[in-house]
Write a protein that holds these residues in place. Structure first.
Motif, mmCIF file in Angstrom:
data_model
loop_
_atom_site.group_PDB
_atom_site.id
_atom_site.type_symbol
_atom_site.label_atom_id
_atom_site.label_comp_id
_atom_site.label_asym_id
_atom_site.label_seq_id
_atom_site.Cartn_x
_atom_site.Cartn_y
_atom_site.Cartn_z
ATOM 1 N N TYR A 143 0.800 -1.215 0.000
ATOM 2 C CA TYR A 143 0.000 0.000 0.000
ATOM 3 C C TYR A 143 0.843 1.279 0.000
ATOM 4 C CZ TYR A 143 0.988 -0.920 4.938
ATOM 5 O OH TYR A 143 1.609 -1.221 6.130
ATOM 6 N N GLY A 144 2.151 1.161 0.002
ATOM 7 C CA GLY A 144 2.997 2.345 -0.107
ATOM 8 C C GLY A 144 2.733 3.060 -1.422
ATOM 9 N N PRO A 145 2.804 4.400 -1.454
ATOM 10 C CA PRO A 145 2.475 5.141 -2.686
ATOM 11 C C PRO A 145 3.244 4.668 -3.915
ATOM 12 C CG PRO A 145 2.702 6.649 -0.839
ATOM 13 C CD PRO A 145 3.151 5.304 -0.344
ATOM 14 N N ASP A 146 4.559 4.511 -3.776
ATOM 15 C CA ASP A 146 5.359 4.073 -4.920
ATOM 16 C C ASP A 146 5.106 2.612 -5.254
ATOM 17 O OD1 ASP A 146 6.343 6.597 -4.866
ATOM 18 O OD2 ASP A 146 8.343 6.059 -4.176
ATOM 19 N N GLN A 147 5.028 1.778 -4.224
ATOM 20 C CA GLN A 147 4.844 0.345 -4.454
ATOM 21 C C GLN A 147 3.503 0.073 -5.127
ATOM 22 O OE1 GLN A 147 5.985 1.601 -1.590
ATOM 23 N NE2 GLN A 147 8.099 0.869 -1.762
ATOM 24 N N PHE A 148 2.436 0.702 -4.634
ATOM 25 C CA PHE A 148 1.113 0.435 -5.190
ATOM 26 C C PHE A 148 1.040 0.819 -6.660
ATOM 27 C CE2 PHE A 148 -3.248 1.442 -6.251
ATOM 28 C CZ PHE A 148 -3.949 0.378 -5.695
ATOM 29 N N ALA A 149 1.614 1.971 -6.991
ATOM 30 C CA ALA A 149 1.529 2.457 -8.372
ATOM 31 C C ALA A 149 2.535 1.796 -9.303
ATOM 32 C CB ALA A 149 1.732 3.974 -8.395
ATOM 33 N N GLY A 150 3.429 0.972 -8.755
ATOM 34 C CA GLY A 150 4.448 0.377 -9.606
ATOM 35 C C GLY A 150 4.435 -1.128 -9.677
ATOM 36 N N ILE A 151 3.417 -1.774 -9.066
ATOM 37 C CA ILE A 151 3.387 -3.242 -9.086
ATOM 38 C C ILE A 151 2.057 -3.791 -9.587
ATOM 39 C CG2 ILE A 151 5.101 -3.489 -7.251
ATOM 40 C CD1 ILE A 151 2.809 -3.943 -5.282
ATOM 41 N N GLY A 152 1.316 -2.979 -10.320
ATOM 42 C CA GLY A 152 0.032 -3.432 -10.839
ATOM 43 C C GLY A 152 -0.296 -2.751 -12.153
ATOM 44 N N PRO A 153 -1.474 -3.042 -12.721
ATOM 45 C CA PRO A 153 -1.843 -2.465 -14.018
ATOM 46 C C PRO A 153 -1.959 -0.947 -14.008
ATOM 47 C CG PRO A 153 -3.715 -3.584 -12.995
ATOM 48 C CD PRO A 153 -2.513 -3.943 -12.193
ATOM 49 N N VAL A 154 -2.033 -0.326 -12.822
ATOM 50 C CA VAL A 154 -2.102 1.137 -12.813
ATOM 51 C C VAL A 154 -0.847 1.754 -13.414
ATOM 52 C CG1 VAL A 154 -3.672 1.310 -10.839
ATOM 53 C CG2 VAL A 154 -1.228 1.215 -10.446
ATOM 54 N N ALA A 155 0.279 1.046 -13.383
ATOM 55 C CA ALA A 155 1.506 1.583 -13.983
ATOM 56 C C ALA A 155 1.308 1.836 -15.477
ATOM 57 C CB ALA A 155 2.667 0.612 -13.755
ATOM 58 N N VAL A 156 0.695 0.886 -16.173
ATOM 59 C CA VAL A 156 0.424 1.059 -17.608
ATOM 60 C C VAL A 156 -0.629 2.140 -17.820
ATOM 61 C CG1 VAL A 156 -0.365 -0.093 -19.706
ATOM 62 C CG2 VAL A 156 1.035 -1.342 -18.046
ATOM 63 N N ALA A 157 -1.667 2.151 -16.961
ATOM 64 C CA ALA A 157 -2.735 3.143 -17.098
ATOM 65 C C ALA A 157 -2.214 4.553 -16.872
ATOM 66 C CB ALA A 157 -3.866 2.828 -16.117
ATOM 67 N N TYR A 158 -1.279 4.729 -15.934
ATOM 68 C CA TYR A 158 -0.691 6.040 -15.718
ATOM 69 C C TYR A 158 0.055 6.508 -16.969
ATOM 70 C CZ TYR A 158 -1.555 7.060 -10.776
ATOM 71 O OH TYR A 158 -2.149 7.403 -9.586
ATOM 72 N N ALA A 159 0.788 5.614 -17.596
ATOM 73 C CA ALA A 159 1.530 5.989 -18.815
ATOM 74 C C ALA A 159 0.575 6.426 -19.926
ATOM 75 C CB ALA A 159 2.390 4.816 -19.272
ATOM 76 N N LEU A 160 -0.522 5.700 -20.110
ATOM 77 C CA LEU A 160 -1.485 6.046 -21.152
ATOM 78 C C LEU A 160 -2.210 7.346 -20.837
ATOM 79 C CD1 LEU A 160 -2.976 2.503 -21.896
ATOM 80 C CD2 LEU A 160 -1.221 3.755 -23.177
ATOM 81 N N ALA A 161 -2.519 7.570 -19.554
ATOM 82 C CA ALA A 161 -3.153 8.831 -19.169
ATOM 83 C C ALA A 161 -2.207 10.000 -19.421
ATOM 84 C CB ALA A 161 -3.571 8.785 -17.697
#
Length: 281
Positions: A143-161
Motif C-alpha cells: 500500500y505504499g504510494p510508490d509500491q502500489f503504483a508500480g506493481i500493478g496495471p495502474v503503472a500502464v494506465a498512468y503511462a497512457l493517461a
C-alpha cells in the motif's frame, strides 16, 4: 524560331498513404525518444535480473520509476510528439499530403500507446517476478504510494493517461515548451489526487474486539477507535475497533484506479480529436 523548354521538377517529398507510412513517419521523427526508451527498458530488464540473483533491496528503484512514468510521458507527448510538430508546421505539411488531421492524430497516439503498453507491461511483469518472496522489509508494503503504483496495471494506465493529457496540452497550446509544462502539471495533479484519495476507492473493513489487538503489517490501517474505562490510558481498553484495507483489497483498488485512469485517458483523447476537428478544415 520558337524554342520549347522542358522543365524538370523534383517531386515533393510525400508521406506514404496508409497506416504503415504514418507509423514509419512517427518512428523516424521520434527515433531519439524511442532509442532512449529502448535503452531504459533494456537497463531495467538487466538490472532486475541482476538484482533478483543477489537480493531484492534495489527493486524498489524500478518500482518507483514505474510509479512516476506518467510525468516524462506527459511532458514528451505535449512538447515533442504534438506541440513541436504543430509549432514547426510539420503537422500541417502532413495534412497537405493526403493525410487527414484525424488520421495524423490517431497515428501519433496509437504508436506510442502500443510501445508504452508493451514496454511498461514487460517491465512490470519482470518487476513482479523479481520481487520473489515479496518481503516488505526489502521491497516495501503493497500500500505504499510508490509500491502500489508500480506493481500493478495502474503503472500502464498512468503511462497512457500521461500520453493523452500531454497530447491534449499540445493541441491546446500548439507550442512545444508550454505544452510540455502544462502536460507535466496535469499529470502531476492527477497523480496527487489519486494518491490522496486512493484509500477511498474501495470500502474498508472494520474489526472490533474486546480489549486490544494488533493488525498484521499487511493491513493498510486507516483508523482506530479505542474505548477506555473510567481512566483513559490506564490498563486494558474495554474494546478496540480498527478500520483498514486487508491485502486482499489490492486488486479491487488496482482495478478501480486503473479504470479511472483509462477513463481520464479516453476523455482527454476524445477532447483532443474534438479540438483538432474544430481547428482544421
Amino acid at each position: 524560331m520558337t524554342t520549347t523548354l522542358t522543365a524538370t521538377t523534383t517531386p515533393a517529398t510525400r508521406i506514404p498513404r496508409g497506416p504503415r507510412g504514418l507509423v514509419w513517419a512517427v518512428l523516424r521523427v521520434h527515433r531519439t525518444a524511442l532509442v532512449f526508451w529502448g535503452l531504459t527498458l533494456t537497463a531495467a530488464t538487466a538490472g532486475l535480473i541482476w538484482l533478483h540473483t543477489i537480493a531484492d533491496a534495489g527493486i524498489a528503484l524500478v518500482t518507483t520509476a514505474l510509479s512516476y512514468v506518467i510525468f516524462p510521458v506527459a511532458a514528451w507527448a505535449g512538447g515533442a510528439l504534438i506541440g513541436r510538430e504543430l509549432e514547426s508546421g510539420t503537422a500541417r505539411l502532413a495534412w497537405t499530403q493526403s493525410v487527414t488531421p484525424a488520421r495524423w492524430l490517431a497515428t501519433r497516439l496509437a504508436v506510442p500507446a502500443a510501445l508504452l503498453t508493451v514496454g511498461t507491461g514487460a517491465v512490470l511483469l519482470l518487476n513482479l517476478w523479481a520481487r520473489t518472496d515479496d518481503n516488505p522489509n526489502l521491497v516495501g508494503d503493497w500500500y505504499g504510494p510508490d509500491q502500489f503504483a508500480g506493481i500493478g496495471p495502474v503503472a500502464v494506465a498512468y503511462a497512457l493517461a500521461g500520453l493523452a493529457l500531454g497530447t491534449l496540452a499540445g493541441l491546446l497550446l500548439r507550442r512545444a515548451l508550454p505544452a510540455a509544462g502544462v502536460g507535466f502539471t496535469a499529470a502531476l495533479l492527477l497523480h496527487l489526487v489519486l494518491e490522496r484519495y486512493r484509500e477511498h476507492l474501495w470500502p474498508t473493513v472494520t474489526r472490533s474486539e474486546k480489549g486490544e489487538f494488533e493488525l498484521p503489517r499487511s493491513a493498510w490501517q486507516q483508523g482506530w477507535d479505542i474505548t477506555w474505562g473510567r481512566h483513559p490510558g490506564e490498563g486494558t481498553p474495554l474494546s478496540t475497533s480498527a478500520t483498514f484495507h486487508p491485502q486482499s483489497h489490492f486488486w479491487p483498488l488496482q482495478l478501480v484506479e486503473t479504470g479511472l485512469l483509462l477513463g481520464v485517458a479516453a476523455l482527454a483523447t476524445a477532447a483532443a480529436f474534438r479540438l483538432l476537428r474544430r481547428r482544421t478544415p
